[in-house]
Design an enzyme around this catalytic site. Sequence first.
Site, PDB file in Angstrom:
ATOM      1  N   HIS A 170      -2.527  -0.062  -3.861  1.00 54.77           N
ATOM      2  CA  HIS A 170      -2.981   1.298  -3.551  1.00 54.77           C
ATOM      3  C   HIS A 170      -3.764   1.927  -4.694  1.00 54.77           C
ATOM      4  CE1 HIS A 170      -3.023   5.380  -1.983  1.00 54.77           C
ATOM      5  NE2 HIS A 170      -2.595   5.792  -3.158  1.00 54.77           N
ATOM      6  N   ASP A 228       0.863  -1.179   0.000  1.00 58.95           N
ATOM      7  CA  ASP A 228       0.000   0.000   0.000  1.00 58.95           C
ATOM      8  C   ASP A 228       0.905   1.235   0.000  1.00 58.95           C
ATOM      9  OD1 ASP A 228      -2.320   1.479  -0.026  1.00 58.95           O
ATOM     10  OD2 ASP A 228      -3.109   0.698   1.852  1.00 58.95           O
ATOM     11  N   HIS A 236      -7.400   5.448   7.561  1.00 56.80           N
ATOM     12  CA  HIS A 236      -8.700   5.269   6.917  1.00 56.80           C
ATOM     13  C   HIS A 236      -8.922   3.777   6.749  1.00 56.80           C
ATOM     14  CE1 HIS A 236      -5.933   4.964   3.503  1.00 56.80           C
ATOM     15  NE2 HIS A 236      -6.861   4.209   2.920  1.00 56.80           N
TER      16      HIS A 236
END
Length: 280
Positions: free
Chosen positions: A60, A8, A116
């Site tokens: 990502h 990510d 998040h």
Amino acid sequence: MRVFVSVDMEGVSGLTDPDEMRAGGRGYERGCELMTADANAAVAGAFDAGADEVIVTDAHGSTKNIRADLIDERCTLIRGPYRPLRMGQGLDTGHDAAMFVGYHARAGVPHGVLNHTWMGYEIQNLYLNGEICGEIRLIAALAGSMGVPVALVAGDEAACAEAREVLGDVETVAVKKGIDRYSAQILPPVRAQARIREAAGRALGDLSRRRPYTVPSPYTLGIDWASTAMAESCAMIPGIKRLGPRSVEFTTDDYADILGVLGIMASIGGSVGCTGQHYG
């Protein structure tokens, strides 16, 4: 030894600004280079430990961030969207270990850099079989459903703490310490990448004590959305139950369905939320 590496971007060394993670944003190209360098550190550590094959997946956003021209030539790279297993694409039962690089803490975690869950702000909370869930738990459970242990998690301090809380005895590398969501005390990337390489080698060198993170089936995914409109739209998907004004739930015996349905709901929820932003 076959190793899977999911990469990510929010937890990559040196990065703190959302613009650095969005195509066209200020610093994005350099962000892609740093993401690739962190991935390469994990790949190098895997080969140091005797890996025969390493698969890297770009996990990502657009999934087109890792520089294919700069990635370690010994690995293979998965990039591009519209894939069934999302952040876990490429993982299979034949892998001996998984490693998560550039990962971040779930939504709402104090001092989590760019914290998040799956989307920028649309998802307030995600639950897996009733347990609050971030991307670390979500993808670790995918690996566990295939019998694959997670050997390493690299990201900010909050992500590493979350990984240890979920996975127990897992090797972690904190490349930065969050001050707030968009600020951090960072290790210079060269030092951070050296630590990732060393930790990957250690983690894979002692696989006998790594155990898969298993969640009993059936698998139930719950989502608390940021708005009633998002929940209403997702509840129109067959198999999705409306639990409350902003909450929905989905149950399946096949863990791969969890990621597939989450991807569909994220597309719908993002559209209703007027951002369509999937950070990953």
